[in-house]
Design a protein around this motif. Structure first.
Motif, short mmCIF file in Angstrom:
data_model
loop_
_atom_site.label_atom_id
_atom_site.label_comp_id
_atom_site.label_asym_id
_atom_site.label_seq_id
_atom_site.Cartn_x
_atom_site.Cartn_y
_atom_site.Cartn_z
N SER A 1 43.29 -18.96 15.14
CA SER A 1 42.66 -19.62 13.56
C SER A 1 43.03 -18.62 12.43
CB SER A 1 41.24 -20.08 13.87
OG SER A 1 41.49 -21.58 14.25
N ALA B 1 33.23 -19.35 18.45
CA ALA B 1 33.40 -20.62 17.65
C ALA B 1 34.25 -21.48 18.93
CB ALA B 1 34.56 -20.55 16.54
N SER C 1 36.64 -24.86 19.29
CA SER C 1 37.49 -25.85 18.72
C SER C 1 38.05 -26.69 19.67
CB SER C 1 38.82 -24.76 18.32
OG SER C 1 39.72 -25.75 17.47
N ASN D 1 40.40 -29.86 15.27
CA ASN D 1 39.55 -28.86 14.42
C ASN D 1 40.36 -27.42 14.25
OD1 ASN D 1 37.49 -26.25 15.46
ND2 ASN D 1 36.50 -27.80 14.19
N PHE E 1 39.04 -23.39 12.56
CA PHE E 1 37.99 -22.59 11.89
C PHE E 1 38.37 -21.24 11.15
CE2 PHE E 1 38.46 -21.61 16.37
CZ PHE E 1 38.53 -20.25 16.42
N LYS F 1 28.23 -18.55 9.38
CA LYS F 1 28.72 -19.12 10.65
C LYS F 1 30.52 -19.40 10.26
CE LYS F 1 24.93 -22.02 11.78
NZ LYS F 1 24.46 -23.55 12.22
N GLN G 1 33.61 -21.17 8.95
CA GLN G 1 34.00 -22.44 8.35
C GLN G 1 34.41 -23.35 9.52
OE1 GLN G 1 35.89 -22.15 4.43
NE2 GLN G 1 35.20 -20.26 4.02
N GLN G 2 34.46 -24.46 9.58
CA GLN G 2 35.01 -25.60 10.35
C GLN G 2 35.41 -26.66 9.41
OE1 GLN G 2 34.83 -25.39 13.73
NE2 GLN G 2 33.30 -23.78 14.05
N TYR H 1 37.54 -30.36 10.43
CA TYR H 1 37.45 -31.43 11.46
C TYR H 1 38.34 -32.40 10.69
CZ TYR H 1 33.55 -29.38 13.60
OH TYR H 1 33.01 -28.43 14.38
N ASN I 1 30.56 -25.65 5.84
CA ASN I 1 30.28 -24.30 6.09
C ASN I 1 30.95 -23.53 5.24
OD1 ASN I 1 28.33 -24.81 8.34
ND2 ASN I 1 29.71 -24.25 9.79
#
Length: 809
Positions: free
Chosen positions: A253, A575, A577, A599, A601, A615, A617-618, A620, A648
Motif C-alpha cells: 500500500s 492494517a 485489507s 480495500n 490503506f 490509525k 487511512q482506509q 473502501y 480516517n
C-alpha cells in the motif's frame, strides 16, 4: 439549442463507434464473399466434399497447441480467414486451380504454402508455426488484426486469470501501440489510459498521474517495488498496466494510491535471435537512439540474453531547459531444468536535466485562471546552469520452481537506488499582485534505497468439486532516504516585464546565497511486513468468487536529525485489507458481469490532542460492471461504475489549534469505459472515457463539500484510430489519428481561493510503413498547437514533429 462541447462530442463518438462495432459485421468479411462461419474458421474438419472445392485445416504451435487468430490469406485474392480458438480455419467455394496461402502471426515469420484444388476436393491441412519465433509477451495470441488487445496478464490478481474471469478493472498499454505512436518519453504512454489525465512531472523527473480522483505515483515495476525518484525511459518497457481501485490486498500500500497503481512491465529475454536499432529526430532538437538486442546463448535454448539501451538529448520548447539521458537494461534468463527457471533483470540510467516549470499562484491575487494570468508560455524564468543529475539502478530477480502439477513457487527480489544531485527549481506567486513571482531553488543531494523480498505460492487445485486458484504470499519491504538540502529564495520579479533581473536566476547566484542558507539534513527508514492470501473459487464453470485478505505491519523508524542527534516521528501500525470479487460469465468467454469490494490503506503518523495515535487511512471501493470479448477478440470492452469512500483522514482540530482529529471522509465515484476494437481488417480502435465525482464530505471547513484539486479533471476521454494495409503491394503502410480531452480542473480549490486550469483537446497523427526488416514513421503531436497545462501549472509541449527509422535484423 445549446452548442455541444468538445468533450460531449468525443464521448458521443465513442458510444457510436462502440455500438456500430457490436451491431455491424466486418465490412471486409462481406467484400470477401465468404459466409460468416467460413471467414471466422469455425467449420470443423470433415471428409464430406463441398459443392465446390474447399480448404480446411488447423494451425498449431511447435508444441502442438492450437494457435488462435492466425491470419491466412489466399495470395492475389481478397479472401482471408482467421483461426478460431481451436486453431481451425476454412475456405469454401474455391474453383479448381493452384493457390498460395500466406500464414502470418505477430512474432512469427510468414509461412507460404502452395496448394492445388482438383474438382470438388476438400483439402485438409495442418500448419505448424515455429515456436522459436514467438515473443514472450505473445503467449496469449490476439492476432495481427486486433493488435492492441492484449488484456491477459497474471499481474492484476497474481494468478493466471483471463480478463473476463477477473473481477477488477484494468487497462494494458502494449508495446505495439507505443511503437505506432512513436513514444519517446514515458509520460506519453498515459494518453492511452482512461482517466490518467496530463502527467505531473516533478523536479527530479519522476511522475504521477490521476486514477479515479487520486494522484498516483509510478512506483511499481514487474509487480513489486520499483521505487525510483527519477526519469523512466520507455525503451525497456513491454507494457504498462493501469490496475484500478485501492488494490492494497495484493500490492504494497505504500507504493500505490487509493485510485490504483501503474505497473511497468519490462522486456524479458525471448527464444529467438533479433536486433532492432531505432533513431528518432524531432522538433526542439530531439535526438534519440535505442537498441533492442536478443540472443539465444546455447543450443538447448535454455540460456537467453537481452539488452535494451537508449541515449537521447532534447531542448525545451521554452527559452531554457534541456534533458540528456542514458539507459542500459540487460536481462538474463536460464532454464535449469523442467521445474526450475531463473531471471535477472537490471535497469541502470543517468539523467541530466533542468527542472520542469512549476508555478504556484498567489492566493491574494484577483486572477483565478492560468490562461488569464498572462505568463509568457515560452519563458522558463530559469537558466540552463540550474540543472541536476540523477542516477538509478533497479535490480529485479525471480526464481520459479514447479513444486507439483498444481503448485509452483515464485520468489521475487528487487533492489532499487535512485539519487538526485543538483539544482531543482520552482516559481511562486508573490504578494497581492497578479504579475509578480519569486524564483526558488534547492540544491539537492537526495538518495533513496529500497529493497523488497516477496515469496508467492501459486496453485490450481480442486477441493471436492470446486476449482480453486490460489496465491499465498509474504513480502518484506524497506525504504531509506537521506536528504541534504538548502533552499534559496530570489528577490521577486514582475513576470510581465522582468528586465535584467530575468538573468539573475543562475547557479552562481544560488551558490552564493546557499552559503548562508539553512540546510535540511535528515534520514528516514521504514519497513513493511505483509502476508496475503487470495482464492478464486469456481462455484460453477461460469461463476467464480474471489476471496482475498492481507495483513500488514508498518514500522516507521522515524526521521533522524544529525544536528540534534535525535529521532522523531517513529510509530508502528497494523492494517487488514480485504477483497471480495464476483464474476458471472453470462456468455462464456464473451460477456461477463463483475463486481468487487476492495480495500487499500495509507499509514498516518501522529496523534490527536489526547495523545491517541492515528490509525491508517482506509479506502473502501465497491464496483460493478461488464466485460466484453466478442467476435473472436475483435471487440474487447470494460464498462464499470465505482464508489470509493476514504475514511480516517485528518483535519484541523478547531478546539485545539496545532492539533488534528481523525474523522475526515472523502468520496470518489464515477464511470469508466474502455473499448479496444477491430471493426474491419487492418482498422483498430482504442477508446476510453472517465467521469469522476470527488469531494470532501467531512473535512476542514475551507474545503468541505468541494472537489479536491488533486482529483484532476472531472471528465477525460482518449481515442486512437489506426488503419494499416494488410495485403497488396503497399502492405504495411498505415496511419493513425487520435487525441485526448480533459475538462477544466483546479490547481487550488478552497472556499477562500480557487484557481482553475482550462479544459483542453489535443490531437495527434502518424503515418508509418512497417516491413519485415525496417520501419519508417512520422508523428505529429498536438496538431492544433493547443496551449494547455498540468496540475502543477507546467506548460505542455506545443506542436511537435517526430521522424523515426527502425532497422530490424
Amino acid at each position: 439549442m445549446r452548442p455541444i462541447s468538445i468533450g460531449q462530442f468525443i464521448f458521443s463518438a465513442l458510444v457510436l463507434v462502440f455500438f456500430l462495432m457490436i451491431t455491424v459485421q466486418p465490412a471486409a468479411a462481406q467484400s470477401a464473399a465468404l459466409d460468416a462461419s467460413a471467414n471466422r474458421g469455425t467449420v470443423p474438419v470433415t471428409a464430406d466434399p463441398d459443392p465446390a472445392g474447399s480448404i480446411k485445416g488447423v494451425v498449431t504451435t511447435s508444441d502442438g497447441k492450437p494457435a488462435a487468430d492466425v491470419t491466412i490469406v489466399i495470395s492475389g485474392t481478397k479472401k482471408f480467414a482467421l483461426t478460431d480458438g481451436d486453431g481451425k480455419f476454412a475456405f469454401r467455394h474455391l474453383q479448381p486451380g493452384e493457390y498460395l496461402l500466406e500464414v502470418s502471426l505477430v512474432g512469427y515469420e510468414t509461412i507460404k504454402q502452395q496448394v492445388t484444388i482438383t474438382g470438388s476436393q476438400a483439402l485438409s491441412l495442418t500448419i505448424r508455426l515455429n515456436a522459436a519465433q514467438k515473443m514472450l509477451d505473445e503467449l496469449t495470441v490476439t492476432g495481427v488484426y486486433n493488435k492492441f488487445n492484449k488484456k491477459e496478464t497474471e499481474d492484476v490478481a497474481r494468478l493466471p486469470l483471463k480478463n473476463l474471469e477477473n473481477p477488477q478493472s484494468y487497462t494494458v498499454v502494449t508495446r505495439e501501440i507505443m511503437q505506432e505512436q512513436q513514444i519517446t518519453d514515458y509520460v506519453s504512454i498515459f494518453k492511452n489510459i482512461p482517466g490518467a489525465g496530463i502527467p505531473i512531472v516533478y523536479n527530479q523527473g519522476r511522475t504521477s498521474m490521476f486514477a479515479r480522483g487520486f494522484m498516483t505515483d509510478n512506483l511499481i515495476r514487474n509487480s513489486v517495488s520499483g521505487f525510483v525518484y527519477t526519469n523512466i525511459d520507455p525503451a525497456n518497457l513491454q507494457r504498462v498496466e493501469a490496475i484500478k481501485g485501492p488494490s492494497g490486498t495484493l500490492f504494497n500500500s505504500s507504493m500505490i494510491s487509493f485510485g490504483g497503481l501503474f505497473n511497468r512491465v519490462t522486456k524479458k529475454p525471448v527464444d529467438r535471435n533479433f536486433t532492432e536499432l531505432s533513431y528518432s529526430a524531432a522538433s526542439f532538437d530531439l535526438n534519440r537512439l535505442t537498441m533492442d538486442f536478443n540472443r539465444v546463448l546455447d543450443t538447448a535454448h535454455n540460456t537467453l540474453f537481452r539488452l535494451n539501451a537508449a541515449v537521447g538529448t532534447q531542448q525545451s520548447f521554452q527559452d531554457a531547459g534541456f534533458s540528456r539521458n542514458l539507459m542500459v537494461a540487460p536481462s538474463f534468463s536460464y532454464k535449469v531444468n523442467d521445474r526450475l527457471s531463473l531471471l535477472l533483470d537490471v535497469e541502470a540510467s543517468t539523467f541530466n536535466a533542468t527542472s520542469p516549470i512549476r508555478f504556484t499562484p498567489s492566493t491574494k491575487g484577483k486572477i483565478t485562471n492560468i490562461k488569464d494570468l498572462g505568463i509568457d508560455y515560452k519563458k522558463s524564468f530559469t537558466n540552463n546552469s540550474l540543472d541536476y543529475k540523477t542516477q538509478q539502478l533497479n535490480v529485479f530477480g525471480q526464481v520459479n520452481y514447479q513444486l507439483s502439477e498444481g503448485w509452483r513457487s515464485q520468489t521475487n527480489y528487487t533492489r532499487t537506488y535512485s539519487a538526485t544531485k543538483g539544482y531543482v527549481t520552482q516559481l511562486i506567486g508573490y504578494g497581492k499582485t497578479d504579475d509578480s513571482l519569486q524564483q526558488q531553488a534547492q540544491i539537492e543531494d537526495f538518495p533513496y534505497n529500497g529493497t523488497e523480498i516477496q515469496q508467492n505460492f501459486i496453485g490450481d487445485t480442486r477441493i471436492g468439486n470446486l476449482r480453486n486458484r490460489v496465491v499465498i504470499g509474504v513480502d518484506v519491504f524497506n525504504q531509506k532516504s537521506n536528504r541534504n538540502t538548502p533552499t534559496v529564495n530570489m528577490t521577486p520579479i514582475n513576470f510581465l516585464h522582468p528586465g535584467a533581473a530575468y538573468n539573475n536566476f543562475n547557479a552562481a547566484k544560488i551558490d552564493s546565497a546557499a552559503a548562508h542558507a539553512a540546510y535540511q539534513i535528515y534520514r528516514t527508514n521504514i519497513y513493511t511486513y505483509g502476508v496475503y492470501v487470495s482464492d478464486v473459487i469456481n462455484i460453477t464453470p461460469q461463476l467464480n468468487v474471489m476471496l482475498s485478505l492481507r495483513g500488514d505491519r508498518f514500522d516507521n523508524k522515524g526521521t533522524y536529525y544529525p544536528a540534534q542527534d535525535s529521532t522523531a516521528g517513529a510509530y508502528t501500525q497494523n492494517a487488514l485489507s480485504p477483497k471480495l470479487g464476483i464474476v458471472y460469465e453470462l456468455l462464456p468467454e464473451r460477456l461477463s458481469l463483475f463486481g468487487n469490494y476492495m480495500n487499500g490503506f495509507s499509514n498516518t503518523g501522529g496523534a490527536d490532542f489526547n495523545g491517541v495515535g492515528f490509525k491508517p487511512q482506509q479506502a473502501y471501493q465497491w464496483e460493478g460492471g461488464i466485460k466484453l470479448d466478442l467476435l473472436g477478440h475483435r471487440i474487447s470492452s470494460t464498462i464499470s461504475y465505482y464508489h470509493i469512500d476514504v475514511s480516517n483522514t485528518t483535519r484541523d482540530d478547531i478546539d485545539h489549534p496545532g492539533y488534528s482529529i481523525q474523522d475526515g471522509v472523502q468520496l470518489s465515484r464515477g464511470i469508466e469505459a474502455e473499448v479496444i476494437a477491430n471493426p474491419m481488417p487492418g482498422f483498430n480502435v482504442v477508446a476510453g472515457y472517465s467521469y469522476n465525482d470527488s469531494r470532501y464530505t467531512t473535512a476542514n471547513k475551507n474545503v468541505e463539500g468541494l472537489r479536491p484539486a488533486t482529483a484532476g479533471p472531472q471528465t477525460l476521454a482518449n481515442l486512437w484510430l489506426s488503419y494499416r494495409l494488410i495485403s497488396g503491394k503497399l502492405r504495411g503502410l498505415g496511419a493513425g489519428f487520435g487525441g485526448n480531452y480533459g475538462s477544466s480542473q483546479f490547481q487550488t480549490n478552497t472556499t477562500t481561493f480557487s484557481f482553475q486550469i482550462p479544459s483542453y483537446t489535443v490531437l495527434d497523427a502518424t503515418v508509418f510503413y512497417d516491413q519485415q526488416h525496417y520501419r519508417l514513421g512520422v508523428k505529429v503531436d498536438n496538431l492544433t498547437n493547443e496551449r494547455y497545462w498540468s496540475y502543477r501549472l507546467a506548460p505542455q509541449m506545443p506542436i511537435r514533429v517526430t521522424a523515426d527509422i527502425t532497422i530490424k535484423f
